[in-house]
Design a protein around this motif. Structure first.
Motif, mmCIF file in Angstrom:
data_model
loop_
_atom_site.group_PDB
_atom_site.id
_atom_site.type_symbol
_atom_site.label_atom_id
_atom_site.label_comp_id
_atom_site.label_asym_id
_atom_site.label_seq_id
_atom_site.Cartn_x
_atom_site.Cartn_y
_atom_site.Cartn_z
ATOM 1 N N THR A 37 -55.426 -7.882 1.877
ATOM 2 C CA THR A 37 -55.638 -9.075 2.716
ATOM 3 C C THR A 37 -56.520 -8.681 3.899
ATOM 4 O O THR A 37 -57.542 -9.299 4.152
ATOM 5 N N MET A 38 -56.131 -7.569 4.588
ATOM 6 C CA MET A 38 -56.932 -7.093 5.729
ATOM 7 C C MET A 38 -57.906 -5.994 5.331
ATOM 8 O O MET A 38 -58.991 -5.880 5.887
ATOM 9 N N THR A 39 -57.461 -5.148 4.413
ATOM 10 C CA THR A 39 -58.296 -4.018 3.946
ATOM 11 C C THR A 39 -58.128 -3.908 2.428
ATOM 12 O O THR A 39 -57.146 -4.406 1.881
ATOM 13 N N PRO A 40 -59.078 -3.232 1.743
ATOM 14 C CA PRO A 40 -58.829 -2.926 0.333
ATOM 15 C C PRO A 40 -57.542 -2.108 0.234
ATOM 16 O O PRO A 40 -57.152 -1.450 1.198
ATOM 17 N N TRP A 41 -56.882 -2.148 -0.916
ATOM 18 C CA TRP A 41 -55.608 -1.473 -1.086
ATOM 19 C C TRP A 41 -55.688 0.011 -0.717
ATOM 20 O O TRP A 41 -56.581 0.716 -1.171
ATOM 21 N N ASN A 42 -54.765 0.440 0.124
ATOM 22 C CA ASN A 42 -54.655 1.831 0.552
ATOM 23 C C ASN A 42 -55.895 2.396 1.217
ATOM 24 O O ASN A 42 -56.140 3.592 1.199
ATOM 25 N N ASP A 43 -56.693 1.535 1.806
ATOM 26 C CA ASP A 43 -57.927 1.929 2.470
ATOM 27 C C ASP A 43 -57.713 1.754 3.978
ATOM 28 O O ASP A 43 -57.043 0.818 4.396
ATOM 29 N N SER A 141 -59.860 -6.368 -3.186
ATOM 30 C CA SER A 141 -60.362 -5.528 -4.281
ATOM 31 C C SER A 141 -59.438 -5.587 -5.484
ATOM 32 O O SER A 141 -58.321 -6.099 -5.409
ATOM 33 N N ASP A 142 -59.911 -5.040 -6.609
ATOM 34 C CA ASP A 142 -59.130 -5.011 -7.842
ATOM 35 C C ASP A 142 -58.132 -3.863 -7.840
ATOM 36 O O ASP A 142 -57.196 -3.841 -8.627
ATOM 37 N N ARG A 143 -58.395 -2.876 -6.981
ATOM 38 C CA ARG A 143 -57.513 -1.704 -6.966
ATOM 39 C C ARG A 143 -56.186 -2.097 -6.358
ATOM 40 O O ARG A 143 -56.142 -2.690 -5.285
ATOM 41 N N GLU A 144 -55.105 -1.769 -7.069
ATOM 42 C CA GLU A 144 -53.796 -2.155 -6.566
ATOM 43 C C GLU A 144 -52.725 -1.156 -6.967
ATOM 44 O O GLU A 144 -52.890 -0.391 -7.906
ATOM 45 N N PHE A 145 -51.629 -1.237 -6.245
ATOM 46 C CA PHE A 145 -50.420 -0.509 -6.574
ATOM 47 C C PHE A 145 -50.009 -0.932 -7.989
ATOM 48 O O PHE A 145 -50.103 -2.106 -8.346
#
Ligand SMILES: [Mg+2]
Length: 176
Positions: A37-43, A141-145
């Motif tokens: 939401t605020m940043t790409p996942w884990n970024d 982004s598409d990258r996710e947990f």
């Protein structure tokens, strides 16, 4: 049952939400999801548009709090500190406790607080359960947990069902 999963509003991204409109709606507080939401996942990087958007939020006198299910305090803290806003980590959304904690930190009430996030099963469901307004954004982004990726499948089924459910309205006399 679908009502609990239905966002009050939808937006392309966090920074596409009009701060002026939030002010006009009497919104004083924002409970904002972190990952995707605020940043790409884990970024850790906060994009310039998001930074600029938060400057507008601050200037409008609206308070914001990050409420994240992310278990790594440091990861949540780095982003929140960079933007100068408080945070709640390990939130266990859709449980209501963390949303209440967020509102308590920024001193706002259900009536003037909106939840912003990219997931129906955590952000939107949690906010709706507590009677807050909710805004669903498209994930950055598409990258996710991995757990989130599985949840996305269920989310797609739910969206399909919701669309069908909404499409089942009676025809207007003109259409016949
Ligand atoms: Mg998220």
């Amino acid at each position: 049952m679908f009502e609990l999963f239905r966002p009050t509003f939808q937006a392309k991204s966090l920074d596409s939400i009009s701060v002026d409109q939030l002010v006009q709606q009497g919104i004083r507080g924002l409970i904002i999801d972190l990952d995707n939401t605020m940043t790409p996942w884990n970024d850790l990087e906060v994009g310039p548009k998001v930074t600029e958007w938060f400057e507008k939020v601050h200037a409008a006198g609206i308070k914001a709090c990050v409420v994240s299910n992310n278990k790594r305090k440091q990861r949540v803290a780095v982003v929140a500190d960079r933007l100068g806003i408080p945070f709640v980590f390990r939130a266990t959304k859709p449980r209501r406790r963390a949303f209440r904690a967020g509102m308590q930190i920024i001193g706002t009430e259900k009536e003037d607080t909106v939840v912003i996030g990219d997931q129906l099963f955590t952000d939107i469901l949690g906010g709706n359960r507590l009677g807050l307004s909710t805004i669903l954004v498209v994930p950055i982004s598409d990258r996710e947990f991995i757990g989130t990726r599985l949840m996305r499948r269920a989310e797609r089924v739910l969206i399909w069902l919701m669309k069908r459910f909404t499409a089942a309205k009676p025809h207007s006399p003109k259409a016949r």
